[in-house]
Design a protein around this motif. Structure first.
Motif, mmCIF file in Angstrom:
data_model
loop_
_atom_site.group_PDB
_atom_site.id
_atom_site.type_symbol
_atom_site.label_atom_id
_atom_site.label_comp_id
_atom_site.label_asym_id
_atom_site.label_seq_id
_atom_site.Cartn_x
_atom_site.Cartn_y
_atom_site.Cartn_z
ATOM 1 N N GLU A 1 28.817 -1.428 -11.056
ATOM 2 C CA GLU A 1 28.163 -2.095 -12.190
ATOM 3 C C GLU A 1 26.662 -2.061 -11.927
ATOM 4 O O GLU A 1 26.230 -2.151 -10.769
ATOM 5 C CB GLU A 1 28.629 -3.551 -12.332
ATOM 6 C CG GLU A 1 30.066 -3.696 -12.783
ATOM 7 C CD GLU A 1 30.455 -5.158 -12.989
ATOM 8 O OE1 GLU A 1 29.601 -5.936 -13.498
ATOM 9 O OE2 GLU A 1 31.583 -5.516 -12.631
ATOM 10 N N PRO A 2 25.840 -1.941 -12.977
ATOM 11 C CA PRO A 2 24.388 -1.865 -12.788
ATOM 12 C C PRO A 2 23.705 -3.229 -12.947
ATOM 13 O O PRO A 2 24.213 -4.127 -13.624
ATOM 14 C CB PRO A 2 23.954 -0.919 -13.904
ATOM 15 C CG PRO A 2 24.916 -1.234 -15.019
ATOM 16 C CD PRO A 2 26.221 -1.590 -14.365
ATOM 17 N N ALA A 3 22.542 -3.353 -12.325
ATOM 18 C CA ALA A 3 21.639 -4.483 -12.546
ATOM 19 C C ALA A 3 20.216 -3.933 -12.501
ATOM 20 O O ALA A 3 19.906 -3.089 -11.658
ATOM 21 C CB ALA A 3 21.830 -5.569 -11.499
ATOM 22 N N GLU A 4 19.339 -4.410 -13.403
ATOM 23 C CA GLU A 4 18.031 -3.796 -13.580
ATOM 24 C C GLU A 4 16.929 -4.420 -12.731
ATOM 25 O O GLU A 4 15.841 -3.857 -12.641
ATOM 26 C CB GLU A 4 17.626 -3.864 -15.062
ATOM 27 C CG GLU A 4 18.555 -3.053 -15.964
ATOM 28 C CD GLU A 4 18.102 -3.079 -17.404
ATOM 29 O OE1 GLU A 4 17.091 -3.752 -17.698
ATOM 30 O OE2 GLU A 4 18.754 -2.421 -18.247
ATOM 31 N N ASP A 5 17.166 -5.586 -12.128
ATOM 32 C CA ASP A 5 16.147 -6.197 -11.273
ATOM 33 C C ASP A 5 16.801 -7.253 -10.390
ATOM 34 O O ASP A 5 18.018 -7.491 -10.471
ATOM 35 C CB ASP A 5 15.010 -6.798 -12.100
ATOM 36 C CG ASP A 5 15.480 -7.825 -13.120
ATOM 37 O OD1 ASP A 5 16.385 -8.612 -12.800
ATOM 38 O OD2 ASP A 5 14.947 -7.833 -14.237
ATOM 39 N N ILE B 1 30.997 -1.928 -6.351
ATOM 40 C CA ILE B 1 29.625 -1.960 -5.850
ATOM 41 C C ILE B 1 28.654 -2.313 -6.971
ATOM 42 O O ILE B 1 28.744 -1.757 -8.075
ATOM 43 C CB ILE B 1 29.247 -0.597 -5.237
ATOM 44 C CG1 ILE B 1 30.168 -0.288 -4.035
ATOM 45 C CG2 ILE B 1 27.785 -0.579 -4.796
ATOM 46 C CD1 ILE B 1 29.949 1.084 -3.426
ATOM 47 N N LEU B 2 27.728 -3.228 -6.673
ATOM 48 C CA LEU B 2 26.647 -3.557 -7.595
ATOM 49 C C LEU B 2 25.440 -2.683 -7.256
ATOM 50 O O LEU B 2 24.936 -2.715 -6.137
ATOM 51 C CB LEU B 2 26.269 -5.034 -7.475
ATOM 52 C CG LEU B 2 25.104 -5.514 -8.350
ATOM 53 C CD1 LEU B 2 25.459 -5.398 -9.828
ATOM 54 C CD2 LEU B 2 24.717 -6.951 -8.003
ATOM 55 N N VAL B 3 24.968 -1.890 -8.225
ATOM 56 C CA VAL B 3 23.833 -0.994 -8.031
ATOM 57 C C VAL B 3 22.617 -1.623 -8.712
ATOM 58 O O VAL B 3 22.588 -1.770 -9.940
ATOM 59 C CB VAL B 3 24.114 0.405 -8.615
ATOM 60 C CG1 VAL B 3 22.887 1.293 -8.460
ATOM 61 C CG2 VAL B 3 25.319 1.025 -7.928
ATOM 62 N N CYS C 1 27.921 -13.850 1.803
ATOM 63 C CA CYS C 1 28.183 -12.892 2.885
ATOM 64 C C CYS C 1 28.364 -11.466 2.387
ATOM 65 O O CYS C 1 28.729 -10.573 3.164
ATOM 66 C CB CYS C 1 29.434 -13.316 3.654
ATOM 67 S SG CYS C 1 29.353 -14.966 4.333
ATOM 68 N N ILE C 2 28.158 -11.214 1.079
ATOM 69 C CA ILE C 2 28.334 -9.858 0.548
ATOM 70 C C ILE C 2 27.406 -8.894 1.290
ATOM 71 O O ILE C 2 26.202 -9.142 1.396
ATOM 72 C CB ILE C 2 27.995 -9.821 -0.956
ATOM 73 C CG1 ILE C 2 28.912 -10.734 -1.749
ATOM 74 C CG2 ILE C 2 28.099 -8.384 -1.495
ATOM 75 C CD1 ILE C 2 28.478 -10.892 -3.202
ATOM 76 N N PRO C 3 27.905 -7.775 1.823
ATOM 77 C CA PRO C 3 27.014 -6.783 2.456
ATOM 78 C C PRO C 3 25.998 -6.237 1.454
ATOM 79 O O PRO C 3 26.344 -5.947 0.307
ATOM 80 C CB PRO C 3 27.975 -5.682 2.919
ATOM 81 C CG PRO C 3 29.305 -6.351 3.015
ATOM 82 C CD PRO C 3 29.325 -7.387 1.937
ATOM 83 N N GLU D 1 22.267 -13.034 -10.409
ATOM 84 C CA GLU D 1 23.220 -13.535 -11.399
ATOM 85 C C GLU D 1 24.560 -12.825 -11.285
ATOM 86 O O GLU D 1 25.628 -13.458 -11.341
ATOM 87 C CB GLU D 1 22.635 -13.351 -12.801
ATOM 88 C CG GLU D 1 23.509 -13.894 -13.921
ATOM 89 C CD GLU D 1 22.868 -13.724 -15.292
ATOM 90 O OE1 GLU D 1 23.597 -13.847 -16.304
ATOM 91 O OE2 GLU D 1 21.656 -13.461 -15.357
ATOM 92 N N ALA D 2 24.528 -11.484 -11.101
ATOM 93 C CA ALA D 2 25.774 -10.730 -10.985
ATOM 94 C C ALA D 2 26.507 -11.065 -9.686
ATOM 95 O O ALA D 2 27.736 -11.209 -9.658
ATOM 96 C CB ALA D 2 25.477 -9.231 -11.052
ATOM 97 N N ALA D 3 25.750 -11.170 -8.581
ATOM 98 C CA ALA D 3 26.374 -11.470 -7.291
ATOM 99 C C ALA D 3 27.102 -12.805 -7.319
ATOM 100 O O ALA D 3 28.143 -12.977 -6.669
ATOM 101 C CB ALA D 3 25.320 -11.463 -6.187
ATOM 102 N N ALA D 4 26.578 -13.754 -8.078
ATOM 103 C CA ALA D 4 27.175 -15.095 -8.136
ATOM 104 C C ALA D 4 28.592 -15.086 -8.703
ATOM 105 O O ALA D 4 29.353 -16.029 -8.489
ATOM 106 C CB ALA D 4 26.284 -16.023 -8.963
ATOM 107 N N THR D 5 28.977 -14.008 -9.408
ATOM 108 C CA THR D 5 30.332 -13.931 -9.965
ATOM 109 C C THR D 5 31.372 -13.639 -8.891
ATOM 110 O O THR D 5 32.567 -13.839 -9.123
ATOM 111 C CB THR D 5 30.410 -12.828 -11.035
ATOM 112 O OG1 THR D 5 30.205 -11.540 -10.415
ATOM 113 C CG2 THR D 5 29.349 -13.029 -12.110
#
Length: 367
Positions: A265-269, A240-242, A312-314, A275-279
């Motif tokens: 994994e964290p993301a700050e904005d 999960i990306l938070v 399509c990521i939820p 950028e993270a989702a694109a991986t």
């Protein structure tokens, strides 16, 4: 049902007391301490903070109820599990009180209903607090009875105690509940009555064959579309990306996800989230709404514009603004659901579980 003015005054007093405790403990932590004392201080700060969180949440709920703005978030709930949760929380509360609690379930073994589980438990909490206040010894019984009525279920709760003079109106002595079970129980009583009204339920008082009285309430609930899925945290480690610009909020969300067996994994904005989702590494994204550089809605739209399967990521919105209009706008932007802040473990687990069980969202339909 009106709320006594003194109840909100007591909330202010309790918060001041807890914050005084936090200040004293943090002052002590500033000086060299043995490891055991350090742990005890940290635990004390955590307990005080959690107490303040629960009290302020209950206060906000009551204010929402008074303005008919209380939000219910129904989902599929296994009714026997609901009764088990009620049993656990009240057995702990009554330890050493001289009271014995008997909890039972009368319904289909695999019975389930579309409910807001936390709100339903608040109704039981309120009735139990009222029925047991002033009772110093003996046994009390609480039951959830379920029966079918056409296409819906009728849920009836009963709380039987040796007490007499029970009421279902504004003449209930809320101070008596507070004196025996504390401020949270008193607030729970007030809130439980409002939740029952919001559910379209009704309450009544029954005379016991022997001594005492029984508080009874009933309301209708829809059947779930299918049997609630088993918790998947034990056999699936979703990644999960938070996304949140507040470090404390990220830590809370990551801690809750780890409780479900998920990795994070964290993301700050929003920019970092895109950028993270694109991986393509993530099964789910928990997305804060208000963030610098790019907010959660903007980030969601950009992710939805990506090619499958990334597009399509939820995505679940994390927000303190979860009224009907705001929620509709988040879903319209392509999000799959909403979790209201402050986050509750049961609510977050339910949304994560339900979302991961959904078929993949068609990116073109959500754009």
């Amino acid at each position: 049902m009106s709320v006594p003015d003194y109840l909100f005054d007591r909330v202010t007093q309790e918060i001041r007391q807890q914050m005084d405790c936090v200040l004293a403990l943090t002052t002590r932590l500033a000086s060299p301490l043995p490891a055991a004392d350090t742990r005890a201080c940290v635990e004390g700060v955590a307990v005080a903070a959690e107490t303040v969180r629960r009290i302020t949440a209950a206060s906000a709920d009551i204010r929402s109820a008074l303005s008919d703005a209380l939000i219910l978030s129904p989902g599929p709930v296994a009714l026997r599990d609901l009764v088990d949760r009620l049993d656990d929380r009240w057995r702990a509360r009554l330890t050493g009180s001289g009271l014995t609690l008997m909890v039972s379930y009368d319904g289909p073994p695999e019975g389930a209903a579309m409910l807001d589980a936390d709100r339903t438990l608040q109704v039981f909490d309120g009735f139990l607090a009222h029925a047991l206040s002033g009772v110093r010894k003996g046994a009390a019984e609480v039951m959830l009875r379920v029966r079918e009525s056409g296409d819906v279920l009728v849920l009836e709760g009963r709380v039987r105690s040796s007490r007499t003079g029970l009421r279902t109106d504004t003449e209930v002595d809320v101070r008596e509940i507070e004196e025996m079970f504390g401020l949270e129980a008193a607030m729970g009583f007030m809130l439980g009555r409002h939740v029952l009204r919001r559910l379209g339920g009704r309450a009544r008082i029954l005379q016991n064959p022997g001594q005492g009285e029984t508080l009874s309430f009933a309301f209708r609930a829809e059947r779930p579309p299918e049997r609630p899925a088993e918790v998947k945290s034990a056999d699936r480690a979703a990644h999960i990306l938070v996304v949140d610009d507040n470090a404390t909020n990220r830590m809370v969300a990551e801690t809750l996800c780890s409780m479900f067996g998920c990795t994070t994994e964290p993301a700050e904005d929003g920019e970092a989230a895109v950028e993270a989702a694109a991986t393509g590494r993530f099964d789910l994204i928990l997305m804060d709404i208000r963030m610098p550089r790019l907010d959660g809605v903007g980030a969601t739209r950009r992710i939805r514009a990506m090619p499958k399967p990334i597009g399509c990521i939820p995505i679940i919105a994390l927000t303190a603004n979860a009224d009907a209009d705001e929620t509709a706008s988040y879903l319209g932007a392509g999000m799959n659901g909403v979790v209201e802040k402050p986050m509750k473990p049961d609510q977050l687990l339910q949304v994560v579980r339900d979302t991961l069980a959904l078929p993949q969202l068609d990116a073109s339909a959500a754009a």
